[in-house]
Structure formats: structure tokens, C-alpha cells
Scaffold this motif. Sequence first.
Motif, PDB file in Angstrom:
ATOM      1  N   ARG A 298      -1.257   5.948   2.972  1.00 29.98           N
ATOM      2  CA  ARG A 298      -2.347   5.118   3.505  1.00 29.98           C
ATOM      3  C   ARG A 298      -1.903   4.433   4.793  1.00 29.98           C
ATOM      4  O   ARG A 298      -2.654   4.346   5.760  1.00 29.98           O
ATOM      5  N   VAL A 299      -0.670   3.965   4.826  1.00 31.40           N
ATOM      6  CA  VAL A 299      -0.161   3.292   6.025  1.00 31.40           C
ATOM      7  C   VAL A 299       0.002   4.299   7.165  1.00 31.40           C
ATOM      8  O   VAL A 299      -0.366   4.026   8.312  1.00 31.40           O
ATOM      9  N   TYR A 300       0.506   5.488   6.862  1.00 27.39           N
ATOM     10  CA  TYR A 300       0.646   6.537   7.869  1.00 27.39           C
ATOM     11  C   TYR A 300      -0.703   6.850   8.513  1.00 27.39           C
ATOM     12  O   TYR A 300      -0.805   6.999   9.737  1.00 27.39           O
TER      13      TYR A 300
ATOM     14  N   THR B 124       8.940   1.734  -1.033  1.00 23.64           N
ATOM     15  CA  THR B 124       9.723   1.260  -2.169  1.00 23.64           C
ATOM     16  C   THR B 124       8.730   0.781  -3.205  1.00 23.64           C
ATOM     17  O   THR B 124       7.987  -0.169  -2.949  1.00 23.64           O
ATOM     18  N   ASP B 125       8.690   1.456  -4.342  1.00 22.96           N
ATOM     19  CA  ASP B 125       7.717   1.129  -5.389  1.00 22.96           C
ATOM     20  C   ASP B 125       6.314   1.088  -4.795  1.00 22.96           C
ATOM     21  O   ASP B 125       5.865   2.064  -4.237  1.00 22.96           O
ATOM     22  N   ASP B 126       5.651  -0.078  -4.837  1.00 22.52           N
ATOM     23  CA  ASP B 126       4.260  -0.149  -4.353  1.00 22.52           C
ATOM     24  C   ASP B 126       4.141  -0.764  -2.962  1.00 22.52           C
ATOM     25  O   ASP B 126       3.075  -1.194  -2.562  1.00 22.52           O
ATOM     26  N   THR B 127       5.246  -0.829  -2.214  1.00 21.52           N
ATOM     27  CA  THR B 127       5.173  -1.376  -0.858  1.00 21.52           C
ATOM     28  C   THR B 127       5.681  -0.349   0.155  1.00 21.52           C
ATOM     29  O   THR B 127       6.464   0.534  -0.175  1.00 21.52           O
TER      30      THR B 127
ATOM     31  N   ALA C 139       0.859  -1.187   0.000  1.00 22.53           N
ATOM     32  CA  ALA C 139       0.000   0.000   0.000  1.00 22.53           C
ATOM     33  C   ALA C 139       0.893   1.235   0.000  1.00 22.53           C
ATOM     34  O   ALA C 139       2.039   1.176   0.460  1.00 22.53           O
ATOM     35  N   PRO C 140       0.369   2.367  -0.490  1.00 22.34           N
ATOM     36  CA  PRO C 140       1.140   3.613  -0.472  1.00 22.34           C
ATOM     37  C   PRO C 140       1.433   4.058   0.961  1.00 22.34           C
ATOM     38  O   PRO C 140       0.637   3.834   1.874  1.00 22.34           O
TER      39      PRO C 140
END
Length: 135
Positions: free
Chosen positions: A18-20, A97-100, A14-15
Motif C-alpha cells: 500500500r505504501v509503495y 516489520t509486522d504491520d508497519t 500499513a502494508p
Amino acid sequence: MSDDAITSEIVVQAPIERVYAMFTDPEQLVRWIGIRAMLEPRPGGQFRFELMPGEFCSGRYVRLDPPTEVVFTWGWESGALPVEPGSSTVTVRLEQTDDTTRVHLTHSGLSEAMRDHHAGGWANFLPKLKEAAER
């Protein structure tokens, strides 16, 4: 890392933003931990959530550096666990990193007796964060 700290890591598909939000937005926090959250994501602002009916974890936000870091104090209001509200500190660092997004969590200020308990708690809840953020 000090000897009173535990660390956990997980990689989320996830971007980073979103995780933040999983640590700063009440609606997002309760998707992976707790049933209700009262969050004021600013230095000195309230960090409080109800894990299960009547069981509150509380502290204060210490530092926010969106979207790469959030630091808050932590403890239990009921006394069910001998960690006073605000007596320990959780530092979350995020790297995209990229999409993770790699979540690196350090929980410090815990007694020896509480380190294993909280390490188990984070091992249980970080996969729930991953699942919620990836949906």
C-alpha cells in the motif's frame, strides 16, 4: 549519502504494498501530494504531478523494485524553484516489520539553497502520506 542529499523517515501503520503504491499509482499519489498525477511506473517512464494549479513537478522513474524501492528524478517545470525537471533524484526505500512500513526517503542532487526548502517539503508531505496510507 552525499552532502547534497537530505533524508527523511516515517513509520506507517500499513502494508508495504500500500505504501509503495503511494509513489506509483496516480490515484494514491494525489491522496497525499498534489491534485493530479501522470505516472508511468517503469524505468524511463514519466513521473509528473501537479502540486497546485499550474505548478508541476516532473522527472522520470529510474528504478522500481516492488515493493521495496522506487527511484525517480525530480524538478519543477515553472522555474518557481531553481530545480530543473529531472535534475535531482528521490530514492524511496521501504521496509516492512509486522504491520508497519518504514519509509526512508533520500533526495539528492539539490543545491545548498534548495536542501532546506525540500527538507521542509518532505517534512510536511510524508505525514500526509502516512495519514493517507493508514486510512
